[in-house]
Motif scaffolding. Structure first.
Motif, PDB file in Angstrom:
ATOM      1  N   VAL A 174      34.615  39.794  37.680  1.00  0.00           N
ATOM      2  CA  VAL A 174      33.568  40.763  37.355  1.00  0.00           C
ATOM      3  C   VAL A 174      32.268  40.280  37.994  1.00  0.00           C
ATOM      4  O   VAL A 174      31.989  39.071  38.018  1.00  0.00           O
ATOM      5  CB  VAL A 174      33.373  40.893  35.828  1.00  0.00           C
ATOM      6  N   LEU A 175      31.493  41.198  38.509  1.00  0.00           N
ATOM      7  CA  LEU A 175      30.227  40.806  39.112  1.00  0.00           C
ATOM      8  C   LEU A 175      29.105  41.738  38.673  1.00  0.00           C
ATOM      9  O   LEU A 175      29.338  42.892  38.293  1.00  0.00           O
ATOM     10  CB  LEU A 175      30.324  40.766  40.633  1.00  0.00           C
ATOM     11  N   LEU A 222      29.366  39.103  31.352  1.00  0.00           N
ATOM     12  CA  LEU A 222      30.348  39.086  32.430  1.00  0.00           C
ATOM     13  C   LEU A 222      31.600  38.315  32.018  1.00  0.00           C
ATOM     14  O   LEU A 222      32.729  38.740  32.309  1.00  0.00           O
ATOM     15  CB  LEU A 222      29.732  38.453  33.682  1.00  0.00           C
ATOM     16  N   ASP A 223      31.415  37.199  31.348  1.00  0.00           N
ATOM     17  CA  ASP A 223      32.558  36.399  30.915  1.00  0.00           C
ATOM     18  C   ASP A 223      33.434  37.174  29.929  1.00  0.00           C
ATOM     19  O   ASP A 223      34.664  37.071  29.960  1.00  0.00           O
ATOM     20  CB  ASP A 223      32.069  35.101  30.264  1.00  0.00           C
ATOM     21  N   GLN A 224      32.799  37.954  29.064  1.00  0.00           N
ATOM     22  CA  GLN A 224      33.568  38.727  28.090  1.00  0.00           C
ATOM     23  C   GLN A 224      34.400  39.807  28.778  1.00  0.00           C
ATOM     24  O   GLN A 224      35.588  39.987  28.466  1.00  0.00           O
ATOM     25  CB  GLN A 224      32.630  39.357  27.065  1.00  0.00           C
ATOM     26  N   VAL A 225      33.792  40.535  29.716  1.00  0.00           N
ATOM     27  CA  VAL A 225      34.541  41.568  30.450  1.00  0.00           C
ATOM     28  C   VAL A 225      35.638  40.925  31.288  1.00  0.00           C
ATOM     29  O   VAL A 225      36.754  41.461  31.404  1.00  0.00           O
ATOM     30  CB  VAL A 225      33.582  42.393  31.335  1.00  0.00           C
ATOM     31  N   ALA A 227      37.252  38.191  30.563  1.00  0.00           N
ATOM     32  CA  ALA A 227      38.332  37.827  29.637  1.00  0.00           C
ATOM     33  C   ALA A 227      39.189  39.042  29.293  1.00  0.00           C
ATOM     34  O   ALA A 227      40.419  38.938  29.182  1.00  0.00           O
ATOM     35  CB  ALA A 227      37.742  37.199  28.374  1.00  0.00           C
ATOM     36  N   GLN A 228      38.551  40.186  29.135  1.00  0.00           N
ATOM     37  CA  GLN A 228      39.295  41.416  28.872  1.00  0.00           C
ATOM     38  C   GLN A 228      40.208  41.747  30.053  1.00  0.00           C
ATOM     39  O   GLN A 228      41.360  42.162  29.874  1.00  0.00           O
ATOM     40  CB  GLN A 228      38.321  42.562  28.604  1.00  0.00           C
ATOM     41  N   PHE A 229      39.679  41.584  31.253  1.00  0.00           N
ATOM     42  CA  PHE A 229      40.441  41.843  32.474  1.00  0.00           C
ATOM     43  C   PHE A 229      41.669  40.922  32.526  1.00  0.00           C
ATOM     44  O   PHE A 229      42.800  41.366  32.791  1.00  0.00           O
ATOM     45  CB  PHE A 229      39.532  41.605  33.684  1.00  0.00           C
ATOM     46  N   ILE A 230      41.469  39.643  32.267  1.00  0.00           N
ATOM     47  CA  ILE A 230      42.571  38.683  32.305  1.00  0.00           C
ATOM     48  C   ILE A 230      43.638  39.038  31.271  1.00  0.00           C
ATOM     49  O   ILE A 230      44.844  38.988  31.554  1.00  0.00           O
ATOM     50  CB  ILE A 230      42.035  37.258  32.060  1.00  0.00           C
ATOM     51  N   ASP A 231      43.216  39.421  30.079  1.00  0.00           N
ATOM     52  CA  ASP A 231      44.172  39.800  29.032  1.00  0.00           C
ATOM     53  C   ASP A 231      45.010  40.998  29.454  1.00  0.00           C
ATOM     54  O   ASP A 231      46.223  41.052  29.190  1.00  0.00           O
ATOM     55  CB  ASP A 231      43.436  40.115  27.727  1.00  0.00           C
ATOM     56  N   VAL A 232      44.367  41.979  30.096  1.00  0.00           N
ATOM     57  CA  VAL A 232      45.085  43.173  30.559  1.00  0.00           C
ATOM     58  C   VAL A 232      46.133  42.795  31.601  1.00  0.00           C
ATOM     59  O   VAL A 232      47.273  43.280  31.567  1.00  0.00           O
ATOM     60  CB  VAL A 232      44.089  44.205  31.130  1.00  0.00           C
ATOM     61  N   VAL A 233      45.765  41.910  32.530  1.00  0.00           N
ATOM     62  CA  VAL A 233      46.704  41.504  33.579  1.00  0.00           C
ATOM     63  C   VAL A 233      47.868  40.731  32.974  1.00  0.00           C
ATOM     64  O   VAL A 233      49.037  40.974  33.306  1.00  0.00           O
ATOM     65  CB  VAL A 233      45.981  40.654  34.639  1.00  0.00           C
TER      66      VAL A 233
END
Length: 319
Positions: A174-175, A222-225, A227-233
């Motif tokens: 995320v950026l 950014l870190d929270q989003v 982490a959400q991305f990683i969980d989805v993957v």
């Protein structure tokens, strides 16, 4: 003198009547031309309405008619953002229509996108899971040139992901980008005058210095989003992932690397997946695209709305 008088048209007997007749004929011809133009305009609008009605009827009739077995296709191309062609408002109804069709054997999301909004991607990702359970049909992703960032956020929800060896896949990160001009303004002697009613209201203003507190706050978001991305993957890919320290760093890989890492399942194109995986070579595109009739209808509707607003403004006030 007698010749000069005779040459003067105003002295010719009956010149007034001839002039009036010419004027009358000219006015009559002008009225006829205006009448013909009005008739033409009305016929043109009538033809437009008939064309729009016919297109709408044809689309509804085609949608309601039973279809033969086929592979349903929905394209996700370009930036994933609200208001764009690759937005949740466009993609979700298209997926729903594709899976509701009795003839569709599976849905293929044809992806070519560098990413975009995590919110839009999250909505589409959630809907993929819901529609799969509701209709019991497989949903595949076929990657063309790129499936990065928010596009991979969507793809992770699919049953399987197929790529080309040279496709670009990944960028799981995320950026938040921007510019800072504080130093340049100091050199130019420019003073920034920004008034706010909260100490953080000017947060991310490029002409104001950024405090460490603000920087830490943005990084936490950014870190929270991320982490959400990683969980989805992880949820979507499961045991197929061969995690490495760099997998969720924001790097991207070729399609061949993605298959080796478990980010993709194999190589394939739209045609090969329809033929060899779905076993239904016929392709039906359900991608929502704005056609000519819809554009004209929107413009006409906007014109009517603008006219109505103007008419309302001219009404006398109520007492």
């Amino acid at each position: 003198m007698k010749n000069e008088v005779n040459d003067d048209p105003t002295r010719t007997p009956g010149w007034e009547r001839a002039t009036l007749e010419k004027l009358a004929f000219a006015a009559l011809e002008e009225q006829r031309a205006a009448r013909r133009w009005r008739v033409f305009t009305r016929l043109a609008w009538l033809a437009l309405f008939v064309a729009i009605g016919w297109m709408v009827y044809a689309q509804r009739n085609a949608a309601s008619s039973p279809s033969t077995p086929h592979t349903a296709v929905v394209e996700i191309k370009g930036e994933i953002a609200s208001g764009a062609e690759a937005s949740a408002d466009q993609i979700v109804p298209a997926m729903r229509s594709a899976l509701e069709d009795s003839g569709s054997q599976a849905l293929v999301l044809l992806v070519n996108s560098p990413g975009g909004s995590p919110v839009q991607a999250g909505i589409i990702n959630d809907e993929i899971g819901r529609l799969r359970k509701l209709h019991g049909k497989p949903i595949y992703v076929v990657v063309e040139e790129s499936c990065a960032s928010a596009a991979y956020y969507i793809a992770a929800a699919a049953d399987k992901i197929y790529v080309d060896k040279a496709s670009i896949v990944g960028s799981i990160g995320v950026l938040m980008d921007g510019f800072g001009f504080v130093g340049l303004m100091d050199k130019l002697g420019i003073e920034r005058r920004l008034l706010t009613s909260g100490k953080n209201k000017g947060f991310l203003d490029p002409f104001s210095p950024q405090t460490e507190t603000q920087r830490a706050y943005a990084q936490a978001m950014l870190d929270q989003v991320h982490a959400q991305f990683i969980d989805v993957v992880k949820k979507g890919r499961g045991d197929r992932l061969k995690e490495t320290p760099e997998m969720f760093s924001g790097l991207f890989w070729t399609g061949q690397q993605a298959v080796d890492m478990g980010l993709a399942d194999g190589f394939g194109s739209l045609d090969s997946v329809a033929r060899d995986v779905v076993k239904a070579e016929d392709l039906v595109d359900y991608t929502r695209r704005e056609n000519v009739a819809e554009r004209l209808a929107k413009r006409f509707g906007a014109a009517i709305g603008e006219g109505a607003v103007r008419a309302l403004r001219t009404l006398p006030p109520l007492h």
